[in-house]
Write an enzyme that holds these catalytic residues in place. Structure first.
Site, PDB file in Angstrom:
ATOM      1  N   HIS A 192      -9.412   3.661  -1.241  1.00 52.45           N
ATOM      2  CA  HIS A 192      -8.018   3.228  -1.113  1.00 52.45           C
ATOM      3  C   HIS A 192      -7.616   2.320  -2.275  1.00 52.45           C
ATOM      4  O   HIS A 192      -7.472   1.116  -2.117  1.00 52.45           O
ATOM      5  CB  HIS A 192      -7.854   2.506   0.237  1.00 52.45           C
ATOM      6  CG  HIS A 192      -6.462   2.032   0.523  1.00 52.45           C
ATOM      7  ND1 HIS A 192      -5.327   2.618  -0.002  1.00 52.45           N
ATOM      8  CD2 HIS A 192      -6.018   1.000   1.299  1.00 52.45           C
ATOM      9  CE1 HIS A 192      -4.254   1.966   0.437  1.00 52.45           C
ATOM     10  NE2 HIS A 192      -4.649   0.983   1.210  1.00 52.45           N
ATOM     11  N   ILE A 204     -12.712  -1.094  -1.010  1.00 55.57           N
ATOM     12  CA  ILE A 204     -12.016  -1.579  -2.212  1.00 55.57           C
ATOM     13  C   ILE A 204     -12.324  -0.564  -3.313  1.00 55.57           C
ATOM     14  O   ILE A 204     -13.486  -0.260  -3.567  1.00 55.57           O
ATOM     15  CB  ILE A 204     -12.513  -2.981  -2.599  1.00 55.57           C
ATOM     16  CG1 ILE A 204     -12.032  -3.999  -1.552  1.00 55.57           C
ATOM     17  CG2 ILE A 204     -12.051  -3.363  -3.995  1.00 55.57           C
ATOM     18  CD1 ILE A 204     -12.674  -5.365  -1.684  1.00 55.57           C
ATOM     19  N   CYS A 210     -13.094   0.329   8.134  1.00 55.10           N
ATOM     20  CA  CYS A 210     -12.229  -0.110   7.034  1.00 55.10           C
ATOM     21  C   CYS A 210     -12.348   0.794   5.823  1.00 55.10           C
ATOM     22  O   CYS A 210     -13.448   1.195   5.441  1.00 55.10           O
ATOM     23  CB  CYS A 210     -12.615  -1.516   6.578  1.00 55.10           C
ATOM     24  SG  CYS A 210     -12.785  -2.704   7.910  1.00 55.10           S
ATOM     25  N   SER A 211     -11.207   1.045   5.177  1.00 52.80           N
ATOM     26  CA  SER A 211     -11.250   1.723   3.890  1.00 52.80           C
ATOM     27  C   SER A 211     -11.799   0.720   2.875  1.00 52.80           C
ATOM     28  O   SER A 211     -11.662  -0.480   3.050  1.00 52.80           O
ATOM     29  CB  SER A 211      -9.850   2.183   3.498  1.00 52.80           C
ATOM     30  OG  SER A 211      -8.959   1.086   3.459  1.00 52.80           O
ATOM     31  N   LYS A 221     -10.564   6.332   4.148  1.00 54.28           N
ATOM     32  CA  LYS A 221     -11.886   5.853   4.515  1.00 54.28           C
ATOM     33  C   LYS A 221     -12.963   6.408   3.592  1.00 54.28           C
ATOM     34  O   LYS A 221     -13.846   5.689   3.132  1.00 54.28           O
ATOM     35  CB  LYS A 221     -12.187   6.234   5.979  1.00 54.28           C
ATOM     36  CG  LYS A 221     -13.586   5.882   6.449  1.00 54.28           C
ATOM     37  CD  LYS A 221     -13.752   4.379   6.602  1.00 54.28           C
ATOM     38  CE  LYS A 221     -15.194   3.946   6.549  1.00 54.28           C
ATOM     39  NZ  LYS A 221     -15.738   3.918   5.187  1.00 54.28           N
ATOM     40  N   CYS A 233       0.821  -1.218   0.000  1.00 54.33           N
ATOM     41  CA  CYS A 233       0.000   0.000   0.000  1.00 54.33           C
ATOM     42  C   CYS A 233       0.848   1.258   0.000  1.00 54.33           C
ATOM     43  O   CYS A 233       0.336   2.362  -0.130  1.00 54.33           O
ATOM     44  CB  CYS A 233      -0.944   0.008   1.202  1.00 54.33           C
ATOM     45  SG  CYS A 233      -1.902  -1.497   1.315  1.00 54.33           S
TER      46      CYS A 233
END
Lengths: 356, 392, 133
Positions: free
Chosen positions: B341, B217, B214-215, B337, B91
């Protein structure tokens, strides 16, 4: 000559249980006659990460612990099962590797003889493995050999077998200076197809009431009589008796036919709480008896495999058993550690759901 | 050695871009950065001035069945012929690509370089995306044990909660703040505000982390063009964000092999180099972009960067110090977020948003920002990359 | 799709927890490495770990990657010989674990042998998991 027989034993029963009533409820059957007819209350079910291989390893570890030997000294492994996870690709190689038979540090490439095989003879493949290991030991071909009977027993949804088909395993190490001397064994077999599963099929078929008189009873009684005759022993010479347990009623009736008192079957009769564990059944019964047997007691074990055949054994308990009994989990510990699941969870755990 | 500055920025939309292929995303970011280049240089500098391309990408091989992105991107953005390379550090691939471009210019090898971070994540099933992302972890002992990245950060969160008393509420505030900052962001995947209750009612993914920790997809690409001081001065470019520090550090690949799982040594090592080697005074940092792939990571990052004491991150957030009017405004445009991402693009996108704060054209423009810091994390503090940008 | 040798070459470690011990600094190394991560020595000998340890942190994985079926509990386990590893905790009920915000932290565990995953081509991958003591 040195005494030979069982030097270590271990059983394994997974923790999931389903009650017979729950299965009857799903199929709209009256549970009471089923409970009374089979004498089974509930059966054990393997978890989704368990199978014949993993249960064999669990039982095998306890057997090694009780034998107090380095697993590298074990040079034979025969696993009897109707539910080897692969149709082709042995269970015994995985189990031997996991139990450390190859070398103390499991060096796959270090040469050492290990006689291995996956056996199938319906529910008596595990006891056949015991006979093979015993022969290897007696002939001084090996020092120790392990025989395992294990199954995640299959029963077609809705079929009579579904009420009893359970999961479990038992492992025995055969060698010299035993905790239970193997005094003799006798086998009886004929071509009697009372239960079968074709290649590629998920569930077995059976001959319903034909599985009784001409199949189970004929073979169990003939093998047992043959053994007693061979060893010049009578029914009173045995303190404890284990017969294969398709349910709780058959072994009791076999005992009655042969003249054994029902009380002699008590310790080995685990079927009401775990179901019929197929290749594991008579061997888990034997393990359960060994868990509390006393030196000097003589034990009779007669397995039964459909198709059909029976292996009968006589064991004499030695003083060595007292020390071994202190080690490892007993069969009753596994039987008592349970979690009840409903039918939906049961079909999920056993992979009975079609998802494609 | 020459100084290096960011002269143009541009990005594609971030989101589930079903109609966009990997190469479409590259083109969108390329066109945007060239348009900004045109604006910033009043048409004096064009793509023809670009001497090299550095692509940041983690998993196009697994997720889009396409490797060799140096060639693909240079071809589709229309700069074929330049030397081009793909940089990979999970990342943190975007920031690493940027760092390599920075070094190349610093060495005198080039005067103008393009950096493009990109990820196309929705061309494979989402459970396969989980497998692909876990390629950033230890394959043999984490992936094959069934661990996911959310799982790894959940292990961090649970331990942080145990050791420092960090609360569910404090984690929720992070997601709430990021969503609030992203409302005006036209590139963001999610532009709606959320409440603490929304976070705490969202589905558990890996306890204690929930969906809104969670960020997402995301598909997207982001690009910047950087140039040497000589080039910038010669061409009289004035709206430049200067690169005051570039620092990176790594840690052991397995999370199970770390000295600590509640602080990330790679981040601490990288920030130490920022301060000691590049003489950055952290008190001058007026805005920060930190890697909030999961809420807990933003909290740990703030602690590791020294914006607050270790273990006090929760309190710091509770006191509102990360808000636009707080002590250190964090992720002022929505963070991972809210914006999304797209793994390899994120590090570059962070630098775009810091650049805009420095230049004065951020959608949530802060007053008197002279320096900004971006922390891009690969894996779980497995690689930490920090850049500090400034007005001069 | 992963082929057999990927799993096969790790049998020793994943079936029995056979690790290494550094002959120079005494560090117990698991999973295996060729060089000691502490002193960089290459003089390492095989060393069998007990498989006993304590849970350092844990989570319930509710969205699983391909090849696995959620929910299941995955933990960081501090082994009694020193190393930390990742392992699934089996033989416990999710309903019991999820109630506790501390999860299973500090609980003692020991190794067991289970089916880990099913490869796409039907290969059953076996290896270590952990049971609560």
């Amino acid at each position: 000559m040195d005494k030979t027989g069982i030097v270590g034993w271990g059983s394994y029963v997974p923790r999931f249980r389903i009650k017979i009533e729950e299965i009857a409820r799903i199929w709209g059957r009256d549970a009471l006659p089923i409970l009374e007819g089979l004498g089974v209350d509930e059966k054990a079910i393997a978890g989704s990460d368990e199978d014949t291989i993993t249960m064999s390893v669990e039982a095998g570890r306890t057997a090694i612990l009780r034998a107090g030997i380095n697993p590298v000294k074990i040079s034979a492994l025969f696993i009897g099962s109707e539910s080897h996870p692969y149709a082709v690709n042995p269970s015994s190689t995985v189990v031997s590797e996991a139990l450390g038979f190859s070398s103390a540090f499991g060096n796959t490439f270090k040469e050492k003889t290990i006689f291995m095989g996956d056996l199938e003879f319906a529910c008596k493949a595990g006891s056949a493995g015991m006979q093979i290991c015993h022969a290897f030991v007696k002939s001084n071909e090996i020092e120790y050999g392990m025989a395992i009977g294990a199954d995640t027993a299959q029963g077609k949804p809705g079929d009579a077998l579904e009420y009893t088909a359970g999961s479990g395993a038992a492992a025995f190490i055969l060698g010299k200076d035993p905790v239970a001397e193997l005094e003799g064994t006798y086998s009886f077999g004929t071509d009697t197809s009372d239960f079968w599963r074709n290649e590629g099929k998920k569930y077995p078929n059976h001959g319903a009431r034909f599985t009784g008189e001409p199949a189970y009873f004929k073979h169990v009684t003939n093998a047992t009589k043959g053994l007693m005759e061979k060893l010049s022993l009578g029914i009173d010479d045995f303190d404890k008796v284990v017969f294969h347990t398709p349910n709780a009623k058959f072994p009791l009736r076999a005992a009655k036919i042969l003249g054994f008192d029902a009380s002699k079957l008590k310790e080995g009769l685990v079927v009401p709480k775990i179901g019929n564990t197929y290749s594991g059944a008579s061997l888990i019964g034997l393990a359960s008896v060994l868990d509390s047997a006393k030196p000097g007691e003589r034990i009779l074990v007669t397995s039964y495999g459909s198709g059909s055949g029976s292996d009968s054994f006589s064991f004499m308990i030695t003083n060595k058993i007292l020390q071994a009994q202190k080690l490892g989990k007993k069969t009753i510990d596994y039987i008592n550690n349970k979690k009840y699941v409903d039918y939906g969870t049961y079909v999920k755990l056993r992979g009975k759901l079609l998802r494609e | 050695m020459t100084r290096v500055g960011i002269v143009a920025v541009g990005q594609s939309k971030f989101g589930e871009l079903w109609e966009h292929s990997l190469r479409d995303l590259a083109v969108d970011a390329g066109n945007a950065v060239f348009k900004d280049l045109d604006t910033q240089t009043k048409g004096n500098i064009t793509k023809k001035n670009i001497e090299g391309l550095f692509v940041g990408n983690m998993g196009a091989g697994s997720m889009a069945k396409q490797s060799h992105l140096g060639s693909l991107v240079s071809d589709y953005v229309g700069i074929t012929g330049v030397p081009a390379v793909r940089c990979e550090g999970a990342c943190s691939s975007g920031a690493l690509a940027f760092r390599h471009a920075f070094h190349t210019i610093k060495s005198g090898e080039m005067d103008v370089a393009m950096v493009l971070g990109i990820e196309k994540m929705t061309d494979i099933d989402s459970n396969h995306v989980l497998n692909a992302l876990m390629e950033a972890g230890d394959f043999e002992w984490e992936s094959l044990a069934g661990l996911t990245f959310t799982g790894l950060y959940a292990l961090m969160a649970r331990r942080h909660m145990k050791e420092f008393g960090t609360t569910r509420n404090q984690l929720s505030l992070i997601s709430v703040n990021n969503h609030k900052n992203g409302v005006k962001n036209p590139y963001a995947q999610f532009r709606g505000e959320i409440t603490i209750e929304d976070v705490e009612k969202s589905t558990l993914i890996a306890d204690p982390l929930r969906t809104l920790d969670c960020s997402p997809i995301t598909d997207g690409a982001a690009s910047v063009i950087i140039a040497s001081e000589e080039f910038i001065k010669k061409n009289k470019l004035d709206n430049v964000a200067w690169i005051l520090s570039s620092s990176a550090a790594t840690d052991r690949i397995g999370f199970f092999n770390r000295r600590s799982i509640v602080e990330l040594d790679a981040t601490k090592l990288a920030v130490k180099r920022v301060i000691e080697k590049d003489r950055v005074n952290m008190k001058n940092i007026g805005v920060t972009e930190v890697h909030d792939c999961f809420s807990i990571n933003e909290l740990v990052a703030l602690e590791d960067l020294g914006f607050c004491e270790k273990g006090k991150g929760g309190k710091f957030i509770e006191q509102g110090e990360i808000k636009l009017d707080g002590q250190i405004p964090t992720n002022t445009t929505g963070g991972l977020k809210s914006i999304g991402h797209p793994v390899g693009a994120t590090g570059v996108r962070q630098l775009i948003d810091i650049t805009k704060q420095i230049r004065g054209d951020s959608l949530n423009q802060l007053k008197n920002v002279n320096q900004g810091l971006a922390l891009n994390i690969g894996g779980i503090g497995t690689t930490s990359v920090i850049h500090v940008l400034g007005k001069d | 799709m992963l082929s057999v040798p990927v799993f096969w070459r790790m049998n020793k470690e994943k079936y029995k927890m056979i690790g290494k011990k550094c002959l120079d600094c005494g560090l117990v190394i698991f999973p295996n490495r060729k060089n000691c991560p502490s002193c960089d020595s290459q003089k390492l000998e095989e060393f069998g770990l007990s498989g006993k340890g304590k849970i350092y942190s844990d989570t319930i994985i509710r969205v699983a990657p391909d090849g696995f079926e959620a929910p299941y509990i995955t933990a960081l386990i501090k082994l009694e010989e020193g190393p930390m590893i990742v392992g699934e905790i089996t033989g416990v009920d999710i309903e019991d674990v999820e109630k506790n915000p501390q999860g299973l932290v500090d609980k003692e565990v020991s190794i067991t042998f289970r089916k880990i995953m099913l490869n796409e081509n039907g290969l059953r991958v076996y290896g270590l998991k952990f049971l609560l003591e």
